[in-house]
Design a protein around this motif. Structure first.
Motif, PDB file in Angstrom:
ATOM      1  N   HIS A  15       0.827  -1.210   0.000  1.00 50.98           N
ATOM      2  CA  HIS A  15       0.000   0.000   0.000  1.00 50.98           C
ATOM      3  C   HIS A  15       0.856   1.253   0.000  1.00 50.98           C
ATOM      4  CE1 HIS A  15      -3.538  -2.476   1.709  1.00 50.98           C
ATOM      5  NE2 HIS A  15      -3.674  -2.306   0.416  1.00 50.98           N
ATOM      6  N   LEU A  16       1.982   1.198   0.720  1.00 50.54           N
ATOM      7  CA  LEU A  16       2.869   2.368   0.739  1.00 50.54           C
ATOM      8  C   LEU A  16       3.408   2.618  -0.671  1.00 50.54           C
ATOM      9  CD1 LEU A  16       4.295   4.600   2.363  1.00 50.54           C
ATOM     10  CD2 LEU A  16       6.171   2.992   2.773  1.00 50.54           C
ATOM     11  N   GLU A  17       3.780   1.544  -1.346  1.00 47.61           N
ATOM     12  CA  GLU A  17       4.317   1.687  -2.703  1.00 47.61           C
ATOM     13  C   GLU A  17       3.271   2.321  -3.636  1.00 47.61           C
ATOM     14  OE1 GLU A  17       5.692  -1.968  -4.857  1.00 47.61           O
ATOM     15  OE2 GLU A  17       7.422  -0.646  -5.180  1.00 47.61           O
ATOM     16  N   ALA A  18       2.048   1.836  -3.542  1.00 50.36           N
ATOM     17  CA  ALA A  18       0.985   2.393  -4.387  1.00 50.36           C
ATOM     18  C   ALA A  18       0.779   3.874  -4.072  1.00 50.36           C
ATOM     19  CB  ALA A  18      -0.300   1.608  -4.167  1.00 50.36           C
ATOM     20  N   PRO A  25       5.673  12.332  -8.346  1.00 50.39           N
ATOM     21  CA  PRO A  25       5.684  12.256  -9.806  1.00 50.39           C
ATOM     22  C   PRO A  25       6.912  11.493 -10.304  1.00 50.39           C
ATOM     23  CG  PRO A  25       5.279  14.519  -9.069  1.00 50.39           C
ATOM     24  CD  PRO A  25       5.631  13.722  -7.849  1.00 50.39           C
ATOM     25  N   GLY A  26       6.698  10.540 -11.194  1.00 56.24           N
ATOM     26  CA  GLY A  26       7.814   9.796 -11.770  1.00 56.24           C
ATOM     27  C   GLY A  26       8.206   8.546 -10.997  1.00 56.24           C
ATOM     28  N   ALA A  27       7.655   8.390  -9.766  1.00 55.20           N
ATOM     29  CA  ALA A  27       8.035   7.213  -8.970  1.00 55.20           C
ATOM     30  C   ALA A  27       7.338   5.975  -9.534  1.00 55.20           C
ATOM     31  CB  ALA A  27       7.664   7.411  -7.514  1.00 55.20           C
ATOM     32  N   THR A  28       8.109   4.910  -9.694  1.00 55.79           N
ATOM     33  CA  THR A  28       7.514   3.661 -10.163  1.00 55.79           C
ATOM     34  C   THR A  28       7.527   2.585  -9.084  1.00 55.79           C
ATOM     35  OG1 THR A  28       9.663   3.003 -11.044  1.00 55.79           O
ATOM     36  CG2 THR A  28       8.148   4.071 -12.574  1.00 55.79           C
ATOM     37  N   GLY A  29       8.131   2.903  -7.936  1.00 56.71           N
ATOM     38  CA  GLY A  29       8.143   1.930  -6.846  1.00 56.71           C
ATOM     39  C   GLY A  29       8.897   2.465  -5.646  1.00 56.71           C
ATOM     40  N   ILE A  30       9.019   1.612  -4.615  1.00 58.76           N
ATOM     41  CA  ILE A  30       9.815   1.988  -3.449  1.00 58.76           C
ATOM     42  C   ILE A  30      10.881   0.923  -3.208  1.00 58.76           C
ATOM     43  CG2 ILE A  30       7.989   3.321  -2.327  1.00 58.76           C
ATOM     44  CD1 ILE A  30       7.572   0.934  -0.411  1.00 58.76           C
ATOM     45  N   ALA A  31      11.938   1.324  -2.486  1.00 56.82           N
ATOM     46  CA  ALA A  31      13.027   0.397  -2.186  1.00 56.82           C
ATOM     47  C   ALA A  31      13.577   0.683  -0.791  1.00 56.82           C
ATOM     48  CB  ALA A  31      14.143   0.554  -3.223  1.00 56.82           C
ATOM     49  N   HIS A  32      14.295  -0.306  -0.262  1.00 55.46           N
ATOM     50  CA  HIS A  32      15.013  -0.149   1.017  1.00 55.46           C
ATOM     51  C   HIS A  32      14.123   0.313   2.156  1.00 55.46           C
ATOM     52  CE1 HIS A  32      18.422   0.374  -1.960  1.00 55.46           C
ATOM     53  NE2 HIS A  32      18.699  -0.751  -1.315  1.00 55.46           N
ATOM     54  N   THR A  44       8.838   5.357  12.818  1.00 53.92           N
ATOM     55  CA  THR A  44       9.564   6.066  11.767  1.00 53.92           C
ATOM     56  C   THR A  44      10.149   5.033  10.813  1.00 53.92           C
ATOM     57  OG1 THR A  44      10.157   7.777  13.363  1.00 53.92           O
ATOM     58  CG2 THR A  44      11.372   7.756  11.291  1.00 53.92           C
ATOM     59  N   TRP A  45       9.860   5.201   9.530  1.00 54.30           N
ATOM     60  CA  TRP A  45      10.370   4.295   8.496  1.00 54.30           C
ATOM     61  C   TRP A  45      11.179   5.093   7.493  1.00 54.30           C
ATOM     62  CZ3 TRP A  45       8.802  -0.993   8.378  1.00 54.30           C
ATOM     63  CH2 TRP A  45       7.780  -1.333   9.297  1.00 54.30           C
ATOM     64  N   SER A  46      12.251   4.513   7.011  1.00 55.24           N
ATOM     65  CA  SER A  46      12.968   5.166   5.923  1.00 55.24           C
ATOM     66  C   SER A  46      12.853   4.291   4.681  1.00 55.24           C
ATOM     67  CB  SER A  46      14.425   5.417   6.319  1.00 55.24           C
ATOM     68  OG  SER A  46      15.246   4.395   5.843  1.00 55.24           O
ATOM     69  N   PHE A  47      12.810   4.934   3.519  1.00 53.69           N
ATOM     70  CA  PHE A  47      12.723   4.195   2.253  1.00 53.69           C
ATOM     71  C   PHE A  47      13.099   5.134   1.108  1.00 53.69           C
ATOM     72  CE2 PHE A  47       8.687   5.922   0.553  1.00 53.69           C
ATOM     73  CZ  PHE A  47       8.172   6.532   1.695  1.00 53.69           C
ATOM     74  N   GLU A  48      13.115   4.595  -0.094  1.00 55.04           N
ATOM     75  CA  GLU A  48      13.396   5.419  -1.263  1.00 55.04           C
ATOM     76  C   GLU A  48      12.249   5.296  -2.250  1.00 55.04           C
ATOM     77  OE1 GLU A  48      17.049   3.864  -2.711  1.00 55.04           O
ATOM     78  OE2 GLU A  48      18.183   4.638  -0.993  1.00 55.04           O
ATOM     79  N   ALA A  49      11.892   6.435  -2.835  1.00 54.91           N
ATOM     80  CA  ALA A  49      11.009   6.395  -3.994  1.00 54.91           C
ATOM     81  C   ALA A  49      11.930   6.241  -5.202  1.00 54.91           C
ATOM     82  CB  ALA A  49      10.210   7.687  -4.107  1.00 54.91           C
TER      83      ALA A  49
END
Lengths: 336, 129
Positions: A15-18, A25-32, A44-49
């Protein structure tokens, strides 16, 4: 930073990825995606778009388990609004990228830009790479507090009001509830009661937890003020007193955050347009802040003894109330 | 008479095991909680060694200060009441001496590395030497 490396692949991450695909804009997914430690009242969560040719580091702040919110907390949506307003007024804050909506399916919270820097108080007061930053940091904190206190009340989301007297009464109730007679606390309550600021103070936006440990610091200085969870309307000098209390000094030099003097803090506040600060008024809030930390330690004992939380961690925090008694005596009955 | 090793000797063995053997094997939250557990054993150790003497000294001071008798809890409650009623203040002879002495004794058990405690201790030792 102390990190727990847990890679999560479940409804939450899906759900976070969606959500991020819609919001960035331009994000196609999440990582890490990983949970950062610290902060019992918020996750607290860290991630990359990630997208074609770009990655953007982001932070998610979320209510624990998705939707539990602490009694005195402003609520995550308001917190996001305050961060946005403060940033627009020149307070160093991360950009708010997205505020979660029920349709996102991720719970309550918000996503902000990740800012590089140090948050550990112990390192900020001690490490050589922050030596230059420390010289002006207390002054800068004062200036930034003045900006926060200047935010027009009409622009703010609805917040609870807590005057000096209300804070004192609330604290006294919590002390009585814990049940243990503590003559040093009794003396501090009496000191505060007889010195209650008499003139009514026009309410301002108070950050409520502006202290070393909630700051992001780089070698050049302050990069962001975090954790607006306890923001409220009240006496602005509360923020100046809170950053000076002993638990946030981490054995550093100087009462203001362990990195500066009260005079530097106040000079920055006045230079930033915060108005003249009466040092006795500042001390009143320092005593109240210090006492409120001690009363919380005492309340930890109650939750330990009653069985709500039987962990060794909780038990040991309860044994730290005596530290607070020595802090209070240094303030109220200084020796040597 | 109980057998030996004494409680303090047993605790020392536990503390040594937790710090010197177990902790280096662990990381993250387990290492943190093991350190906290060793610290808790340190408190128990200092409490066993000192609390009886400190409690007796506190009782003697409270009895003299309040001119009444009772258990430690009753006397502390009475002292709180007098402070809250304004009958005893920062200016009352002996009050702050008593509070400093009691607090220093408590922190010496709970957190003897705490910087404001060490600062206070220096002042008191300088005064008494």
């Amino acid at each position: 930073m102390n990190e727990q490396v847990t890679v999560v692949r479940d409804d939450f991450s899906t759900h976070l990825e969606a959500t991020i695909k819609r919001a960035v804009p331009g994000a196609t997914g999440i990582a890490h995606l990983r949970r950062l430690s610290g902060g019992a009242s918020q996750e607290t969560w860290s991630f990359e778009a990630v997208g074609r040719g770009f990655t953007r580091k982001l932070i998610l702040r979320r209510a624990p388990g998705g939707d539990r919110v602490h009694d005195r907390a402003v609520g995550l949506e308001k917190e996001a609004a305050l961060i946005g307003l403060a940033r627009a007024a020149g307070v160093p804050e991360p950009e708010v990228v997205h505020v979660l909506e029920p349709g996102d399916g991720v719970g309550r919270g918000f996503v902000v830009a990740f800012l590089e820097g140090e948050t550990l108080g112990r390192k900020i007061v001690r490490d050589d790479i922050f030596a230059e930053a420390r010289k002006t940091l207390a002054h800068r904190c004062g200036e930034v507090m003045a900006k926060i206190h200047h935010l027009p009340l009409s622009s703010l989301p609805p917040l609870r009001t807590a005057t000096a007297e209300e804070r004192l009464n609330e604290l006294h109730q919590n002390y009585k509830m814990a049940g243990t007679p503590r003559p040093v606390f009794a003396l501090a309550f009496e000191w505060l009661r007889t010195r209650l600021p008499k003139a009514p103070v026009p309410p301002k936006l108070v950050h409520g937890d502006f202290r070393n440990g909630n700051l992001i610091i780089g070698p050049e200085g302050l990069r962001a003020v975090l954790d607006w969870e306890l923001a409220h309307l009240g006496d602005p000098i509360e923020d100046l007193g809170w950053i000076c209390i002993a638990p946030w000094r981490f054995s550093g030099e100087g009462p203001a955050g362990g990195f500066g003097t009260r005079e530097q803090l106040v000079a920055g506040y006045e230079a930033g347009g915060g108005g003249k600060v009466d040092m006795e008024h500042l001390k009143w809030w320092e005593v109240l802040g210090s006492l409120s930390w001690g009363v919380s330690c005492g309340a930890m004992f109650l939750s330990f003894r009653s069985g709500v939380d039987r962990t060794i961690e909780r038990a040991m925090i309860a044994r730290r109330a005596s530290e607070n008694e020595i802090d209070l005596l240094h303030l109220l009955a200084p020796r040597g | 008479m109980q057998d030996e090793p004494t409680p303090i000797e047993l605790l020392d063995a536990v503390i040594t095991y937790l710090r010197d053997e177990l902790m280096p094997e662990l990381s993250g939250r387990s290492a943190f909680l093991t350190r906290v557990s060793a610290n808790a054993c340190d408190i128990v150790r200092r409490h066993l060694e000192n609390a009886a003497g400190y409690d007796a000294a506190e009782m003697a001071r409270l009895t003299a200060l309040l001119k009444t008798t009772g258990t430690l809890e009753e006397l502390n409650r009475e002292l709180c009441t007098r402070i809250e009623q304004g009958a005893m203040t920062l200016d009352t002879p002996g009050l702050t001496d008593h509070l400093w002495a009691t607090t220093i004794e408590k922190v010496s058990v709970d957190q003897p590395q705490y910087a404001p405690y060490r600062r206070a201790l220096k002042t008191f030792q300088a005064k008494n030497s």
